[in-house]
Scaffold this active site. Structure first.
Site: not given
Ligand code: ADP
Ligand code: MG
Length: 387
Positions: A34, A124, A174
């Site tokens: 953060h 996520g 990120d």
């Molecule tokens: P993080 O970035 O910490 O993993 P986020 O909530 O920011 O969590 O992002 C997760 C989202 O990114 C998923 O809900 C989906 O919408 C998208 N996503 C990530 N990886 C994939 C994948 N392999 N296929 C499709 N969507 C994905």
């Molecule tokens: Mg994310």
């Protein structure tokens, strides 16, 4: 992995000529949480796990998307003339957002595409699957259509699209970590200037272990945006009494001297985290460069306490995983990583204690929350590539 994607591509779209396969990594942040939207420093590294794409150009302007991680959602169809956010578009809003951001910068995408996505990074959980998907999309567009962009540009475009297309006000960390990753190195990044330095992560007889709590509490995005606006407000209040551009400009002493300019005590705590965490990240980077992993670990622990008590982004599940890790003498440091409210912890653990670490954390976690955490002994990988 390439074969797996090509096979799926053929199955979904019925052809396999002209298909290219790309990869972009996820990331784990070692310290500096953060701070990236507060003009501070961060210290992430790219992982050897991430997101893959198999893609072929089309003769028309249609775009088809399929994710092996969201099989039940099936194929999404859209077109280059319809790059707008919609709830129905689900996960495809991430790649669509990047395409939209390319077009907004004058990089006109000439052809439609058929795309298959697969990620071996848990979604996520704070390892930035979303940023890896954005950087992957940018990297693949650049390669397919020959756009003149650097990897750093791809990071900035990814962040821009997540902010402005997906409505998530994330900082640059990120996407930068994914786009600029370097094997066995962490990236010490000043988010105010984007100046950065690679630092070799030399861990003799120890590993970085990521523990996934497998919880994600609701309101993550709104709580994130709240923290962000608290810090923005605190900055405006501080700017009335001291000449600074960001919270990252302040030393701990300067903050203590001027903190009464922030009348709200809760907001003061949020700003305090931003200031102290930034200074801590600089100290941790110097400790790592000097080979002092013990000190580095202590800064990680302090970072957790600040995120838990001042920034208020931890949760009982994560606190338990960190508390249990701290009890193990062979753990040099352990903290929450990522945005918070669940997700993962990152720990530095001596090789001989890794099995015991997993057993102890699993047993305590199961007892308290009736859930099994997941563990990844991670290796630090390179940025995006064509396979
Ligand atoms: P993080 O970035 O910490 O993993 P986020 O909530 O920011 O969590 O992002 C997760 C989202 O990114 C998923 O809900 C989906 O919408 C998208 N996503 C990530 N990886 C994939 C994948 N392999 N296929 C499709 N969507 C994905
Ligand atoms: Mg994310």
């Amino acid at each position: 992995m390439k074969e797996k994607l090509l096979e799926c591509f053929k199955k979904m779209y019925g052809y396999d000529e002209g298909v290219s396969v790309y990869f972009a990594p996820g990331r784990v942040n070692l310290i500096g949480e953060h701070t990236d939207y507060n003009g501070g420093h961060v210290f992430p590294c790219a992982l050897s796990i991430g997101t893959f794409a198999a893609v072929a150009k089309r003769d028309d302007d249609r775009i088809r998307f399929f994710s092996m991680n969201f099989e039940d959602r099936g194929i999404f169809e859209t077109s280059l003339s319809d790059l707008v956010y919609s709830d129905e578009a689900g996960w495809t809003n991430y790649p669509k957002g990047v395409m939209w951001a390319f077009e907004g910068r004058g990089f006109k995408i000439p052809d439609g595409m058929d795309i298959v996505i697969y990620g071996n990074i848990p979604n996520g959980s704070g390892l930035s699957s979303s940023a890896s998907l954005e950087v992957l999309t940018g990297f693949m567009l650049r390669d397919l259509f020959g756009f003149e962009l650097t990897n750093q540009d791809l990071a900035i475009i990814g962040q821009y699209s997540e902010n402005n297309f997906n409505g998530m006000n994330c900082g640059i960390m990120d996407q930068f970590a994914s786009a600029m990753g370097k094997k066995d190195n962490a990236i010490f990044l000043d988010t105010a200037t984007l100046e950065f330095e690679y630092a070799p992560v030399v861990l003799e007889g120890m590993k970085i272990v990521v523990t996934n709590s497998k919880v994600k509490h609701s309101l993550v995005d709104s709580a994130y945006n709240d923290r962000r606006s608290s810090c923005e407000k605190a900055l405006l209040e501080l700017q009335k009494v001291i000449d600074i551009k960001t919270l990252g400009d302040l030393t701990e002493e300067e903050f203590e001297k001027n903190r009464s300019a922030i009348p709200d005590t809760d907001r003061q705590k949020k700003a305090r985290h931003a200031v102290y965490e930034n200074q801590r990240t600089v100290k941790a980077f110097n400790a790592l460069k000097a080979g002092d992993i013990e000190a580095f670990g202590k800064y990680m622990n302090e970072s957790h306490i600040s995120l838990r008590d001042d920034y208020d982004v931890s949760c009982p599940e994560i606190d338990l995983l960190v508390d249990e890790a701290w009890k193990i003498p062979e753990v040099l440091g352990s903290r929450i990583t990522g945005g918070g409210f669940g997700g993962c912890t990152v720990s530095i653990v001596k090789d001989e204690a890794i099995d015991g670490f997993k057993e102890k954390l699993s047993a305590s976690y199961k007892k308290a929350f009736d859930m099994e955490p997941e563990f990844y002994v991670v290796s630090i990988g390179d940025g995006p590539s064509k396979l």
